[in-house]
Design an enzyme around this catalytic site. Structure first.
Site, mmCIF file in Angstrom:
data_model
loop_
_atom_site.group_PDB
_atom_site.id
_atom_site.type_symbol
_atom_site.label_atom_id
_atom_site.label_comp_id
_atom_site.label_asym_id
_atom_site.label_seq_id
_atom_site.Cartn_x
_atom_site.Cartn_y
_atom_site.Cartn_z
ATOM 1 C CG ASP A 88 -1.869 -1.182 1.238
ATOM 2 O OD1 ASP A 88 -2.146 -1.717 0.147
ATOM 3 O OD2 ASP A 88 -2.324 -1.564 2.332
ATOM 4 C CE1 TYR A 137 3.556 -7.001 3.468
ATOM 5 C CE2 TYR A 137 2.952 -9.315 3.511
ATOM 6 C CZ TYR A 137 3.032 -8.113 2.841
ATOM 7 O OH TYR A 137 2.590 -8.028 1.542
#
Length: 465
Positions: free
Chosen positions: A176, A231
């Site tokens: 994002d 992540y």
């Protein structure tokens, strides 16, 4: 009968051994002639003329009479190779020997003629200032600069830069706005000239860097062949400040708060319905079920006078905003704005209000291709996709380009501090009927808490004066 069959077989073998060598020679001579012409400097008509000239020279060699045609050839400024090919095809083999191909850049050998190959391109980047990874219209993304660099480096043609599907382009994960990646993999078809990586990096900004390009199978897809992804989320520990205390940058997380944070995060492990942790997914949608392999909360550390903590999560795949909402709900529970049971309720209830933590601290750490490596990594034709040999280079880039950017941006923009000021507006409740309290009343409670915090903060400032 046997004699007829033997005669026919001999005739067939005779034809084969006489015809094939002549066809091979014709192919080699035509290729040698055309290789001396730079296609990029020819117009469409000139390209057609050059092909016609090569075809004319071939027809002279293989004419029935075996003698060269009397028709004059209108070819000016021929190179040594072109003259040699022309004279050889006209029968004057002693006039000039064909120069050995591959001796310089004007006479490339057939083995040096580049072809597009399917590759896995490994890169890392700091997402600050970019509107995400995927290319979008009228905004700057990571792919915008990457594709531009590939084109300028001469490894993809212009039409592939404009229509990425033509080069079979695929990213392993979509990040994002503002999200960084210490390891991102793209699969595509491209040329592989010498010093390919250096040529690409010369045309990229400092916060984007290509580290490796490996040949892969034709059917390889960086997204579909990825078994799981890791992540990390870097955030200041003042995000866990109890709701009854003032939020200050000199806050240090307590052992009890750290223990609670780890307990809440552990509730995300396993397969659950994460429909409330993304946008546009219903509870009945089977694609909302995701598998979290592991999730860990590290030890706090101080950087630039601010205490930080890192949460690392490994999963099969993640939906849009999923990790940021997992972090957001964890912060709300530790601060005391939501009950610990809210995590389990989020998996079960059709609709729940869950805040989305800032994207600044999110980082794509690692990609795992265990199944691909097991099948193709040891076949003698392909390399394994693990990149342990360049681990130090990747860590160095992360330490120099990614972490400092996240920390400096947080210190400057205070994105987490601003987000915490709106956290009390979320109800974290499934419905008013189940909890027997109206949502507006809940909002009033958190508003009063916020006002109390401000009054306490102002009082502390007055005491300092």
């Amino acid at each position: 009968m046997h004699q007829e069959w033997l005669l026919k077989s001999c005739g067939a073998f005779s034809y084969f051994f006489e015809t094939i060598p002549r066809k091979l020679l014709r192919f080699q001579l035509q290729r040698a002639y055309l290789s001396t012409v730079d296609p990029s400097k020819l117009t469409v008509m000139e390209k057609s003329d050059e092909k016609q000239k090569a075809s004319t020279l071939e027809s002279r060699e293989w004419s029935k009479t075996g003698s060269p045609s009397n028709e004059s050839t209108d070819i000016k400024n021929l190179s040594d190779t072109q003259h040699a090919v022309k004279r050889t095809l006209e029968g004057d083999e002693r006039a000039c020997k064909v120069p050995k191909l591959g001796t310089d850049e004007h006479h490339p050998s057939p083995s040096n003629i580049l072809r597009k190959r399917k590759v896995a391109l490994l890169l890392a980047y700091s997402g600050s200032g970019y509107m995400g990874m995927q290319i979008q219209k009228d905004v700057t993304t990571i792919e915008t600069d990457l594709v531009s660099a590939l084109y300028k480096a001469g490894v993809i043609p212009e039409e592939h830069a404009e229509e990425m599907q033509k080069m079979k382009f695929q990213r392993a994960a979509r990040t994002d706005k503002g999200v960084s990646a210490a390891m991102q993999l793209c699969s595509l078809k491209m040329l592989l000239p010498e010093n390919c990586i250096e040529k690409i990096n010369e045309r990229l900004p400092a916060q984007i860097k290509v580290f490796s390009i490996k040949r892969v199978t034709q059917g390889f897809n960086s997204k579909n062949n990825c078994d799981n992804r890791t992540y990390s989320y870097l955030m200041p520990t003042y995000a866990f400040t109890p709701v009854e205390q003032n939020v200050t940058e000199d806050f240090k997380i307590s052992d009890d708060s750290l223990k609670l944070a780890r307990e809440v995060l552990s509730m995300f492990k396993g397969t659950h319905n994460f429909h409330n942790f993304t946008a546009g997914k219903k509870a009945t949608d089977p694609s909302a079920k995701r598998y979290i392999i592991d999730i860990q909360c590290g030890e706090p550390f101080v950087q630039e006078g601010l205490e930080f903590i890192t949460v690392t999560v490994r999963g099969q795949s993640f939906m849009l905003h999923q990790i940021r909402k997992m972090i957001g709900l964890t912060i709300a529970v530790v601060r005391g704005l939501a009950a610990k049971e809210s995590v389990q309720q989020a998996f079960e209830h059709p609709k729940m209000d869950i805040p989305k933590a800032p994207g600044l601290g999110l980082l794509l750490e690692k990609l795992h291709y265990d199944a691909y490596n097991k099948r193709y990594g040891k076949d003698g034709l392909h390399e394994t996709l693990d990149w342990e040999d360049i681990r130090m280079d990747l860590d160095k880039f992360k330490a120099e380009q990614i972490y400092p950017t996240i920390i400096q941006t947080e210190l400057k923009e205070k994105s987490m501090l601003q987000w915490l000021q709106t956290l009390h507006l979320h109800t974290f409740m499934q419905s008013e009927e189940e909890y027997g309290v109206e949502t507006p009343k809940l909002r009033d409670v958190w508003t009063k808490v916020k006002e109390f915090s401000k009054e306490k903060q102002e009082a502390s400032k007055n005491e300092e004066k």
